[in-house]
Each structure stands twice: as C-alpha cells, then as structure tokens.
Design a protein around this motif. Sequence first.
Motif, PDB file in Angstrom:
ATOM      1  N   GLU A 109       0.811  -1.205   0.000  1.00 52.39           N
ATOM      2  CA  GLU A 109       0.000   0.000   0.000  1.00 52.39           C
ATOM      3  C   GLU A 109       0.853   1.269   0.000  1.00 52.39           C
ATOM      4  O   GLU A 109       0.583   2.214  -0.739  1.00 52.39           O
ATOM      5  CB  GLU A 109      -0.932  -0.007   1.216  1.00 52.39           C
TER       6      GLU A 109
ATOM      7  N   ILE B  97       1.050   4.314  -2.937  1.00 57.98           N
ATOM      8  CA  ILE B  97       0.779   5.728  -2.662  1.00 57.98           C
ATOM      9  C   ILE B  97       1.989   6.590  -3.023  1.00 57.98           C
ATOM     10  O   ILE B  97       1.854   7.714  -3.518  1.00 57.98           O
ATOM     11  CB  ILE B  97       0.398   5.917  -1.186  1.00 57.98           C
TER      12      ILE B  97
ATOM     13  N   ILE C 296       4.535   8.465   4.294  1.00 54.58           N
ATOM     14  CA  ILE C 296       3.442   7.615   3.826  1.00 54.58           C
ATOM     15  C   ILE C 296       3.321   6.361   4.678  1.00 54.58           C
ATOM     16  O   ILE C 296       2.212   5.938   5.031  1.00 54.58           O
ATOM     17  CB  ILE C 296       3.652   7.263   2.343  1.00 54.58           C
TER      18      ILE C 296
END
Length: 289
Positions: free
Chosen positions: A174, A178, A201
């Motif tokens: 993930e 991003i 992030i």
Amino acid sequence: MGCIPSKVCRLGITPHIANQKVTQVIIRNPKLRWPIPDEVHSVVGQTLEKIERRSKYLLLRFSTGTLLLHLGMSGSVRILEEHVPAAKHDHFEMLFDNDKMLRLNDPRRFGAVLWFPEHHDLQGLLTKLGPEPLTEDFTYGHLFNKAGNRKVPVKTFLMDNHVVVGVGNIYANEALFIASIHPATLVNSISEEKFNELTDIIKQVLAAAIEQGGTTLKDFTQADGKPGYFAQKLFVYGRAGEKCDGCQTILEEIRQSNRSSVFCPSCQVQVIPKKVVNKKPKKTTKSAK
C-alpha cells in the motif's frame, strides 16, 4: 496474522487478559521456530501485568520475567473461553482466572514462544531491530542512510526488520503504491527526497490501519482470530487483475521473497538503473627484444 500490525493485536487482547492471573499453561507442540522452553510454566500463579510489543513480538510482562510471542508468517493469537476444544495447529495455550484463554495457532510453525527471566533479552532478538515506524526514531534520512549502495528491491528492503519494524506485506504494498514506487525498484536508485516522502506515507498507512482495526476487540475472541480491518479498503494488496482506482490500469502481481507484490504498472513505473559497460583494456604488445 503475521502481517498484521502488532499494535492492533496488542490492543485486541489486552482488555481480556491484562491484570489476570495465569492458572495453567499448556504446550501442545513445542516444535516451533525455536523449541518452547519448559520454563514458560513458571508464569502459572503469576499475574500478567501488561502487554507490550516490539516489531512482531508480543511481550507479556510478569514480575519475574517476560513471555515473548512471535506470530511468524502464519500465526494468530485468539482469546477464547477455556472450554473451547483445541484445533489443528493450536500449539500453545495460557489459561487465566477469569476463564479466558490465550491460544496460539501457527500452521507453518514459524512463530515462537520464549521466556526471558528477569526480562533479559537472552536471545538478542530485540536489540538488532530497526526503529518503530510510528515513533520519533523513524526519522527523515533513516531509510536513505540504510539503503546506501545496496542493490535490494525496495519492497524487500521495507520488510527487513533490521531496517524498520512493523511494515508487513500488506502495508508495504500500500505504501509503495501511494508513493508511486514500483516494488522491484532497487533502493540505491531512490533519492533521499523520495525516501523521506515514503517515510511519511508509511506512518500514515500504519496509523490508519491501527485506527480502523485497533478498536475491533471482539475479533480476537472469534474462532478464526481475524481482525475486522481486513474488510477495509486497500488500494492494491489482494487486487491483482482489478482496475487501479487512480488510472483504471489493470493491477499486476509479482512474487518477491515468496510474498505477493501487487502494483499498478502505470502509476508505479520501475526505475531501471543504466547498465555500466566496462571497456576491455587494450592489449599491449610486447616490445621486441
């Protein structure tokens, strides 16, 4: 459950067994990553004072020492009523005076149950770990400095507990999505600025996971032991063959270190370092005698 943030696991089990007295310890199969020592029986009659974590290790603190649980790649812990029959791969149980039971299930037996008398880190397991991602120790520059000139895929790099702890397979996927970084990109080709962006992030992704899953306490009392935040919306993990939410390109999957890496080939373009062509040295002719 090995890829689940340990903080969520700690939050899930703490309300059920913290400050409870241990009445019995049952070792059904001692052959885990390391043999379960008989010394774990010494916690019987003691009160579990608190539960902490370090990386994927759960630390159950007693007055005379620390019981360490590691979930490995496939393990899970559940809080059940003590009369619930044992199932296949249930290797370790700890019963409490409130009629609750902590049970470790580990099909692949990569987990561990260890006892540290007087809280000493006898195995040296915790001293070499990287910083926790949600602490001040995980600073700008850390990932860049650890990367150095290493020719390691960034996905593998993030899952190395000596670099940073607690970034499991799901959230490595993930975070890289991003950050628009292909999981196979070598770390020595990533700039310090990009690594600093990735640092932010990672913090955001893990904090969101904990916020969504940390309050689902009842999930740790279910038979399968799966936290409810598995139902949360994920950008790429587990979605190979589906459309990217951003650009509608079909998500692809590769295998890295026996783990699934899902990415968007449009949003996460792999940076391929230029090959250095070594010129062959010119042949020297021997001078005539």
